[in-house]
Write an enzyme that holds these catalytic residues in place. Structure first.
Site, PDB file in Angstrom:
ATOM      1  N   CYS A  47       0.809  -1.251   0.035  1.00  0.00           N
ATOM      2  CA  CYS A  47      -0.019  -0.015  -0.145  1.00  0.00           C
ATOM      3  C   CYS A  47       0.771   1.211  -0.013  1.00  0.00           C
ATOM      4  O   CYS A  47       0.476   2.391  -0.223  1.00  0.00           O
ATOM      5  CB  CYS A  47      -0.785   0.149   1.319  1.00  0.00           C
ATOM      6  N   ASN A  48       2.186   1.289   0.154  1.00  0.00           N
ATOM      7  CA  ASN A  48       2.904   2.383   0.195  1.00  0.00           C
ATOM      8  C   ASN A  48       4.085   2.363  -0.623  1.00  0.00           C
ATOM      9  O   ASN A  48       4.958   3.181  -0.454  1.00  0.00           O
ATOM     10  CB  ASN A  48       3.086   2.977   1.528  1.00  0.00           C
ATOM     11  N   SER A  91       9.358   1.440   6.015  1.00  0.00           N
ATOM     12  CA  SER A  91       8.038   1.505   6.143  1.00  0.00           C
ATOM     13  C   SER A  91       7.405   3.012   6.459  1.00  0.00           C
ATOM     14  O   SER A  91       8.064   3.570   7.162  1.00  0.00           O
ATOM     15  CB  SER A  91       7.321   0.266   6.818  1.00  0.00           C
ATOM     16  N   GLU A  98       3.910  -6.611   8.888  1.00  0.00           N
ATOM     17  CA  GLU A  98       3.355  -7.279   7.472  1.00  0.00           C
ATOM     18  C   GLU A  98       4.438  -7.349   6.679  1.00  0.00           C
ATOM     19  O   GLU A  98       4.289  -8.205   5.456  1.00  0.00           O
ATOM     20  CB  GLU A  98       2.147  -6.578   7.165  1.00  0.00           C
ATOM     21  N   GLY A 173      -7.420 -10.970   0.966  1.00  0.00           N
ATOM     22  CA  GLY A 173      -6.068 -11.105   0.496  1.00  0.00           C
ATOM     23  C   GLY A 173      -5.079 -11.186   1.162  1.00  0.00           C
ATOM     24  O   GLY A 173      -5.502 -11.472   2.811  1.00  0.00           O
ATOM     25  N   TYR A 175      -3.139  -9.119   3.129  1.00  0.00           N
ATOM     26  CA  TYR A 175      -3.395  -8.290   4.515  1.00  0.00           C
ATOM     27  C   TYR A 175      -4.429  -8.556   5.351  1.00  0.00           C
ATOM     28  O   TYR A 175      -4.508  -7.949   6.506  1.00  0.00           O
ATOM     29  CB  TYR A 175      -3.564  -6.926   4.014  1.00  0.00           C
ATOM     30  N   ALA A 176      -5.526  -9.314   4.838  1.00  0.00           N
ATOM     31  CA  ALA A 176      -6.919  -9.627   5.479  1.00  0.00           C
ATOM     32  C   ALA A 176      -6.598 -10.182   7.084  1.00  0.00           C
ATOM     33  O   ALA A 176      -7.266  -9.849   8.063  1.00  0.00           O
ATOM     34  CB  ALA A 176      -7.937 -10.339   4.727  1.00  0.00           C
TER      35      ALA A 176
END
EC number: 1.2.1.70
Length: 399
Positions: A47-48, A91, A98, A173, A175-176
């Protein structure tokens, strides 16, 4: 050592650029792999950040130009960067847990697709070992609450205790699982899971959550307090009309909190009043990062620096071995060419001359071999390889 990394990150190019890269990168990398321009590639997309780790003898200029506005690293710098990423030092949330799984999963996907090379495989195995050592020797993993943890901290500031809140998670997915754990850590007991791909039931069996039938999602929204999504599919999982309908029917005294951690928002949100809907996104998370002890970072940096030196020396040692083999083969080829010109001599004289040529060649190659071993031992293999290629035109690649 032909390791290169092309990166788009939240800190360098911004989240909008990361979102665009996550959309366009896969097809571009596949194109260059199929054309044989690069030997292998592993893509880390979170996400980043989007990182393309490439194995290529030369820096992939054409790929870099196609991706546009990327940060490029090669050799030692690339290795150090990946080790930092895998250890959570690069991060949004320092030390996040994660990223370790995301890096490992990226290598697994590349292995399944056949795009990973032995050099990249060794690199990713080393990055996993480094991340484990950093976690064991520092308290960064304890400090490094994940992005979703920080987002839920913000939700608690708005709502207070989340223990009696009803939550819906969109997506099953990679990250869930971490998201469900974060919700549990914040006391949320009632968690529903929606999956457009139909995997909700199987996912919930292993995570103690409740699967939501797609046809009932609008009814569920009328009774929910917290929505969490990080699918990043580029298509909304909830429309503004659905959110508007939920707000009008839920009749709660507190706002509906939407945690949307996708680069391209998963949930459409109109201009709701603050007492109706509150959105928490990556931009909010980046403004609220936990403090990390400088001592822990220094220890982690030292671990990474040592690991980089070890990895690079081993990699250059292998390169030196290949270069020496290529040197011997090149010299042997020259000797054989000369021996082929001895046909005018009688058989005995030709044999003596050939032996003399081979003996001379062996003595000439012996000194570079000794120097090579010393260079590897002293950590100067890279300089040795550069000199060998510059003087004799021979390197680690096949000749």
């Amino acid at each position: 050592m032909g390791i290169h990394i092309l990166s788009v990150s939240h800190s360098d190019q911004g989240l909008d650029a990361v979102a665009e890269a996550s959309r366009t990168t896969p097809s571009i990398v596949d194109e260059f792999l199929k054309a044989g321009v690069i030997d292998g590639a592993v893509t880390i997309s979170t996400c980043n950040r989007v990182d393309i780790v490439v194995d290529s003898a030369e820096f992939p200029v054409a790929l870099s130009e196609r991706l546009d506005a990327v940060t490029s690293r090669s050799g030692r710098d690339a290795v150090a960067y990946l080790f930092r990423v895998a250890s959570g030092l690069d991060s949004m949330v320092i030390g996040e847990r994660e990223i370790v799984g995301q890096v490992r999963r990226a290598a697994e996907v590349a292995t399944q697709r056949g795009t990973i090379t032995p050099a990249l495989s060794r690199l990713f195995q080393s990055s996993s070992a480094v991340s484990r050592k950093v976690a064991a020797k520092t308290s960064l993993a304890g400090h490094g609450r994940s992005i979703v943890h920080v987002a839920l901290d913000l939700a608690e500031e708005i709502r207070g205790d989340l223990g009696d809140q009803r939550a819906i998670l969109f997506g099953t997915g990679s990250y869930a699982g971490a998201t469900v754990s974060a919700l549990r850590d914040h006391g949320v007991r009632e968690i529903g899971v929606h999956s457009a791909s139909g995997r909700a039931e199987a996912f919930c069996e292993g995570h103690g959550a409740r699967p939501i039938v797609p046809d009932t999602i609008d009814d569920e929204l009328a009774h929910v307090d917290l929505i969490v999504s990080c699918r990043g599919s580029g298509q909304p999982v909830l429309t503004a009309d659905q959110i508007r309908a939920a707000v009008s029917t839920r009749g709660a005294d507190s706002p509906l909190i939407i945690v949307d951690l996708a680069l391209v928002p998963d949930i459409e949100i109109d201009d709701f009043e603050a007492d109706q809907v509150v959105r928490i996104g990556l931009d909010n998370v980046s403004d609220r990062l936990p403090a990390v002890q400088r001592e822990d970072i220094d220890i982690a940096e030292a671990i990474i620096a040592d690991a980089v030196t070890t990895f690079v020396n081993v990699a250059h040692g292998a390169d030196v071995d290949r270069a020496i083999v290529n040197l011997r083969n090149a010299v042997d080829a020259i000797v054989e060419e000369e021996c082929a010109t001895l046909s005018h001599l009688d058989e005995d004289e030709a044999a003596r001359t050939a032996r003399a040529l081979h003996h001379l060649a062996a003595r000439l190659v012996n000194a570079p071999c000794r120097t090579a071993r010393a260079a590897v031992a002293d950590g100067n293999a890279h300089e040795y390889l550069e000199a060998l290629e510059r003087v004799l035109g021979i390197g680690a690649e096949n000749v």
